[in-house]
Scaffold this motif. Sequence first.
Motif, PDB file in Angstrom:
ATOM      1  N   ASP A 183       0.828  -1.207   0.000  1.00  0.00           N
ATOM      2  CA  ASP A 183       0.000   0.000   0.000  1.00  0.00           C
ATOM      3  C   ASP A 183       0.861   1.255   0.000  1.00  0.00           C
ATOM      4  O   ASP A 183       0.588   2.206  -0.743  1.00  0.00           O
ATOM      5  N   LYS A 220     -12.467   8.695  -4.262  1.00  0.00           N
ATOM      6  CA  LYS A 220     -12.263   7.581  -3.333  1.00  0.00           C
ATOM      7  C   LYS A 220     -13.067   6.358  -3.752  1.00  0.00           C
ATOM      8  O   LYS A 220     -12.561   5.237  -3.756  1.00  0.00           O
ATOM      9  N   ALA A 224     -11.491   2.593  -5.260  1.00  0.00           N
ATOM     10  CA  ALA A 224     -11.782   1.257  -4.750  1.00  0.00           C
ATOM     11  C   ALA A 224     -12.182   0.321  -5.881  1.00  0.00           C
ATOM     12  O   ALA A 224     -11.841  -0.869  -5.880  1.00  0.00           O
ATOM     13  N   GLN A 225     -12.895   0.862  -6.874  1.00  0.00           N
ATOM     14  CA  GLN A 225     -13.274   0.044  -8.029  1.00  0.00           C
ATOM     15  C   GLN A 225     -12.061  -0.325  -8.869  1.00  0.00           C
ATOM     16  O   GLN A 225     -11.917  -1.470  -9.305  1.00  0.00           O
ATOM     17  N   THR A 227      -8.929  -0.649  -8.002  1.00  0.00           N
ATOM     18  CA  THR A 227      -8.048  -1.628  -7.365  1.00  0.00           C
ATOM     19  C   THR A 227      -8.797  -2.886  -6.926  1.00  0.00           C
ATOM     20  O   THR A 227      -8.197  -3.773  -6.318  1.00  0.00           O
ATOM     21  N   GLY A 229     -10.657  -3.257  -4.565  1.00  0.00           N
ATOM     22  CA  GLY A 229     -10.597  -3.367  -3.125  1.00  0.00           C
ATOM     23  C   GLY A 229      -9.311  -3.952  -2.590  1.00  0.00           C
ATOM     24  O   GLY A 229      -9.182  -4.171  -1.387  1.00  0.00           O
ATOM     25  N   GLY A 231      -6.241  -2.536  -2.874  1.00  0.00           N
ATOM     26  CA  GLY A 231      -5.214  -1.555  -2.557  1.00  0.00           C
ATOM     27  C   GLY A 231      -3.920  -1.843  -3.295  1.00  0.00           C
ATOM     28  O   GLY A 231      -3.914  -2.181  -4.482  1.00  0.00           O
TER      29      GLY A 231
END
Length: 252
Positions: A183, A220, A224-225, A227, A229, A231
């Motif tokens: 991350d 934000k 998330a889409q 990656t 989810g 990260g």
Amino acid sequence: MNSTNPPAHMSPLEWHARVDLAAAYRLVAMHKWDDLVFTHISARVPNEDGHFLINPYGFMFEEITASSLVKVNMNCEKVDNSPHDVNPAGFTIHSAVHAVRHDAHCVMHTHTVAGVAVSTQEQGLLPISQQSLFPLAGLAYHDYEGLALREDEKVRLQADLGEANSLILRNHGLLTCGPTVADAFLNMFILQRACEVQIAAQSGGATLIPIATPIVNGIKAAAAQVTRGLGGNIAWPALLRKLDREQPDYKN
């Protein structure tokens, strides 16, 4: 010695952390973000409260291996029998973050040309590229106070960072953190790329087109889409495969 066979005196969790951190050092060198033997990447030792891994002082990032990393406490005092020296002053910024951000298991700091260049600009990182949107979703700034040697600066740095995972150290460089090495690395990759794009765009002399505020504010959910989810783990396995092909000794 390799990532599947840790030394007899070491837990598999610590060895895995060492391998990931050594990989991050090699990847920073590979991307030419290193600064001779200066700057650091630190990582918590799993299940060992107050213990961290950091590079031996005087080593180039391209030389770092899992076994050469040094285990230190919050005061950057060695807690293992490593023959290598460490730089307590270099751990000042890292210890400040680790002390208050228990979710920040890895802290990465760089002095890249593009990063320092943007850090000198009054407006900081501009919303002018897709790359800039991701750090802008959680970006903080800390004003320059001279070489990071004083304990009293830690409180101000901690307050400025807050819950952000990306920090621009004014007149100094970039810092990212994250719950994993993967991350922190992905955060740095995107922040660094955004700075490179900004400097390149500004060099053309033309008027820059800002991205609309609603798009910036909605990044934000979109991130998330992108990656899925995962990260940093969306890219980390591929980065390790690259290192395994080109520099497999990082796992030594």
